[in-house]
Design a protein around this motif. Structure first.
Motif, PDB file in Angstrom:
ATOM      1  N   ASP A  19      34.967  55.996  15.467  1.00  0.00           N
ATOM      2  CA  ASP A  19      35.897  55.674  14.893  1.00  0.00           C
ATOM      3  C   ASP A  19      35.823  53.864  16.557  1.00  0.00           C
ATOM      4  O   ASP A  19      36.070  54.616  17.936  1.00  0.00           O
ATOM      5  N   LEU A  20      35.287  53.921  15.558  1.00  0.00           N
ATOM      6  CA  LEU A  20      35.202  51.757  16.666  1.00  0.00           C
ATOM      7  C   LEU A  20      35.291  50.814  16.191  1.00  0.00           C
ATOM      8  O   LEU A  20      35.398  50.661  14.791  1.00  0.00           O
ATOM      9  N   GLU A  21      35.887  50.163  16.696  1.00  0.00           N
ATOM     10  CA  GLU A  21      36.827  49.190  16.087  1.00  0.00           C
ATOM     11  C   GLU A  21      36.353  48.048  15.898  1.00  0.00           C
ATOM     12  O   GLU A  21      35.485  47.674  16.777  1.00  0.00           O
ATOM     13  N   HIS A  22      36.310  47.196  14.895  1.00  0.00           N
ATOM     14  CA  HIS A  22      34.930  46.165  14.237  1.00  0.00           C
ATOM     15  C   HIS A  22      35.912  44.746  15.340  1.00  0.00           C
ATOM     16  O   HIS A  22      36.966  44.754  14.780  1.00  0.00           O
ATOM     17  N   ALA A  23      34.955  43.674  15.889  1.00  0.00           N
ATOM     18  CA  ALA A  23      35.754  42.922  16.148  1.00  0.00           C
ATOM     19  C   ALA A  23      36.602  42.205  15.100  1.00  0.00           C
ATOM     20  O   ALA A  23      35.050  41.657  14.088  1.00  0.00           O
ATOM     21  N   THR A  24      36.875  41.068  15.001  1.00  0.00           N
ATOM     22  CA  THR A  24      37.827  40.300  13.995  1.00  0.00           C
ATOM     23  C   THR A  24      37.182  38.807  13.859  1.00  0.00           C
ATOM     24  O   THR A  24      36.458  39.240  15.148  1.00  0.00           O
ATOM     25  N   VAL A  25      37.176  37.794  13.381  1.00  0.00           N
ATOM     26  CA  VAL A  25      36.150  36.853  12.942  1.00  0.00           C
ATOM     27  C   VAL A  25      36.536  36.219  14.284  1.00  0.00           C
ATOM     28  O   VAL A  25      36.165  34.998  14.837  1.00  0.00           O
ATOM     29  N   GLY A  26      38.118  36.069  14.082  1.00  0.00           N
ATOM     30  CA  GLY A  26      39.306  34.914  15.051  1.00  0.00           C
ATOM     31  C   GLY A  26      38.792  35.513  16.786  1.00  0.00           C
ATOM     32  O   GLY A  26      37.947  34.782  17.450  1.00  0.00           O
ATOM     33  N   SER A  27      37.940  36.430  17.233  1.00  0.00           N
ATOM     34  CA  SER A  27      37.942  36.741  19.246  1.00  0.00           C
ATOM     35  C   SER A  27      36.542  36.808  18.616  1.00  0.00           C
ATOM     36  O   SER A  27      36.258  36.214  19.662  1.00  0.00           O
ATOM     37  N   ARG A  28      35.663  37.017  17.333  1.00  0.00           N
ATOM     38  CA  ARG A  28      33.815  36.453  18.105  1.00  0.00           C
ATOM     39  C   ARG A  28      34.037  34.855  17.774  1.00  0.00           C
ATOM     40  O   ARG A  28      33.462  34.579  18.714  1.00  0.00           O
ATOM     41  N   GLY A  29      35.043  33.879  17.012  1.00  0.00           N
ATOM     42  CA  GLY A  29      34.820  32.707  17.020  1.00  0.00           C
ATOM     43  C   GLY A  29      35.355  32.394  18.484  1.00  0.00           C
ATOM     44  O   GLY A  29      34.118  31.204  19.220  1.00  0.00           O
ATOM     45  N   ILE A  30      35.979  32.250  19.194  1.00  0.00           N
ATOM     46  CA  ILE A  30      36.709  32.088  20.565  1.00  0.00           C
ATOM     47  C   ILE A  30      35.584  32.767  21.674  1.00  0.00           C
ATOM     48  O   ILE A  30      35.626  31.628  22.247  1.00  0.00           O
ATOM     49  N   ALA A  31      35.471  34.079  21.933  1.00  0.00           N
ATOM     50  CA  ALA A  31      34.294  34.530  22.180  1.00  0.00           C
ATOM     51  C   ALA A  31      33.201  33.138  22.414  1.00  0.00           C
ATOM     52  O   ALA A  31      32.331  33.186  23.139  1.00  0.00           O
ATOM     53  N   TYR A  32      32.298  32.969  20.832  1.00  0.00           N
ATOM     54  CA  TYR A  32      31.635  31.876  21.012  1.00  0.00           C
ATOM     55  C   TYR A  32      31.768  30.792  21.849  1.00  0.00           C
ATOM     56  O   TYR A  32      30.848  30.140  22.027  1.00  0.00           O
ATOM     57  N   LEU A  33      32.809  29.658  21.573  1.00  0.00           N
ATOM     58  CA  LEU A  33      33.099  29.509  21.676  1.00  0.00           C
ATOM     59  C   LEU A  33      33.508  28.447  23.441  1.00  0.00           C
ATOM     60  O   LEU A  33      32.950  27.973  24.520  1.00  0.00           O
ATOM     61  N   LEU A  34      33.918  30.675  23.473  1.00  0.00           N
ATOM     62  CA  LEU A  34      33.305  30.560  25.276  1.00  0.00           C
ATOM     63  C   LEU A  34      32.049  30.524  25.855  1.00  0.00           C
ATOM     64  O   LEU A  34      32.071  29.714  26.535  1.00  0.00           O
ATOM     65  N   SER A 137      31.068  37.228   7.466  1.00  0.00           N
ATOM     66  CA  SER A 137      31.533  38.428   8.619  1.00  0.00           C
ATOM     67  C   SER A 137      33.014  38.229   7.169  1.00  0.00           C
ATOM     68  O   SER A 137      33.816  40.176   7.763  1.00  0.00           O
ATOM     69  N   LEU A 138      33.738  37.475   6.493  1.00  0.00           N
ATOM     70  CA  LEU A 138      35.305  37.542   5.912  1.00  0.00           C
ATOM     71  C   LEU A 138      34.966  38.852   4.953  1.00  0.00           C
ATOM     72  O   LEU A 138      35.606  40.013   4.064  1.00  0.00           O
ATOM     73  N   LEU A 139      33.265  39.198   3.896  1.00  0.00           N
ATOM     74  CA  LEU A 139      32.640  39.352   2.788  1.00  0.00           C
ATOM     75  C   LEU A 139      32.394  40.876   3.049  1.00  0.00           C
ATOM     76  O   LEU A 139      32.281  41.432   2.456  1.00  0.00           O
ATOM     77  N   ASN A 140      31.697  41.177   4.662  1.00  0.00           N
ATOM     78  CA  ASN A 140      31.246  42.248   5.168  1.00  0.00           C
ATOM     79  C   ASN A 140      32.680  42.843   5.266  1.00  0.00           C
ATOM     80  O   ASN A 140      33.404  42.724   6.972  1.00  0.00           O
ATOM     81  N   GLY A 141      32.331  44.664   5.245  1.00  0.00           N
ATOM     82  CA  GLY A 141      33.136  45.238   5.933  1.00  0.00           C
ATOM     83  C   GLY A 141      33.168  45.641   7.116  1.00  0.00           C
ATOM     84  O   GLY A 141      34.103  46.241   7.805  1.00  0.00           O
ATOM     85  N   ARG A 142      31.829  45.480   8.211  1.00  0.00           N
ATOM     86  CA  ARG A 142      32.083  45.391   9.030  1.00  0.00           C
ATOM     87  C   ARG A 142      32.047  44.290  10.270  1.00  0.00           C
ATOM     88  O   ARG A 142      32.202  44.277  11.356  1.00  0.00           O
TER      89      ARG A 142
END
Length: 312
Positions: A19-34, A137-142
């Protein structure tokens, strides 16, 4: 074996869905900008230092350019590879957003995974403004970008504010207390107990058919090293609870621990195709699903026609 439900879940080699929650595109994008901001700051500081030393005449122009190119390479590759390898899949940006990179099996990433992600990321992130990564990321289920697909990794959201893990106590099933007390589990090692424990704690994630099949496989592997054999008609799941309880009684300091809660969990209401109730493993708030108590009284259970068959 019937796989667990959930198209985008992370599944271990043993077929257990995590039961693991995959990161969203938004959170990954913000992390990459940081992370990009941190890398840009490093390059800026190095450029300022080089300019000062270059104007002062301490560093020749050709040497300064060579050092600058070397430092740029070190930052673009060393920053993500070094942090993800030695900080267990995190970079400063990911840590700020509560994200972590793991393999698709849920294991920590290594140098090879981090290197593949960095090399592919240099092509799919910077030159193209991250468009291929976003589409993937949007097309992939994970939510995997191209670098994740190439490296076999996935980015997860780490739960915050969760309580510390508590040791699990396995109580003997009702009606089998005497049998559990007589069990000789001296031939089982720590790895055997770990297999039994993880199997029981993850049964709630499995469909009824897969649940029965997994417990039968584990029980068959241990049956020859545990004595006496189970009474006729005892399901494999119930017998594994007896084994786990017997191991904890034999080695309470290393298996159950002082923090173990002997109170059995309440029934979850999930149907598993068996009647009857018995004390099962204790679940903690951090578990993905509580473990419904297995049937224990041999007169109340339906013994399958195939699979685990205790000796008559």
């Amino acid at each position: 074996m019937q796989g667990p439900s959930g198209a985008g879940g992370t599944v271990t080699p043993e077929g257990v869905a995590l039961d693991l929650e995959h990161a969203t595109v938004g959170s990954r994008g913000i992390a990459y900008l940081l992370d990009l901001l941190a890398m840009g700051s490093l390059l800026l500081l190095f450029g300022l230092a080089e300019s000062i030393f270059g104007v002062s005449g301490f560093v020749p122009g050709w040497l300064g350019l060579a050092l600058l190119l070397l430092f740029v390479f070190a930052v673009l590759f060393g920053y993500p590879i070094g942090f993800e390898t030695f900080w267990r899949g995190r970079t400063p940006g990911k840590a700020a957003l509560g994200l972590r990179v793991v393999t698709t099996e849920g294991a920590p990433v290594g140098f090879r995974h981090a290197t593949v992600r960095a090399v592919v990321g240099l092509v799919e992130l910077l030159p193209t403004m991250g468009v291929p990564a976003m589409v993937s990321s949007l097309l992939n289920g994970r939510g995997q970008r191209l670098g994740d697909l190439a490296a076999g990794t996935v980015v997860l959201r780490v739960r915050r504010g969760s309580r510390a893990p508590v040791a699990h106590a396995f109580a003997p099933p009702a009606g089998l207390e005497d049998y559990t007390a007589r069990l000789d589990v001296s031939a089982l090692g720590s790895a055997d107990y770990a297999t039994v424990r993880e199997t029981l704690l993850r049964l709630g994630d499995l469909a009824p058919g897969a649940r029965r099949e997994v417990t039968e496989v584990v029980a068959d592997a241990l049956l020859g090293r545990v004595a006496p054999p189970p009474p006729a008609g005892v399901p494999a799941e119930v017998w594994l609870v007896c084994v786990a309880a017997a191991v904890q009684r034999r080695r309470p300091a290393t298996t159950a621990g002082p923090a173990a809660d002997p109170t059995p969990p309440a029934p979850s209401g999930r149907e598993h195709g068996r009647s009857g109730a018995a004390s099962g493993p204790t679940a903690t708030p951090d578990d993905s699903a509580s473990i419904p108590p297995p049937a224990a009284r041999t007169g109340d259970v339906e013994v399958p026609d195939d699979g685990f068959r205790p000796p008559q």
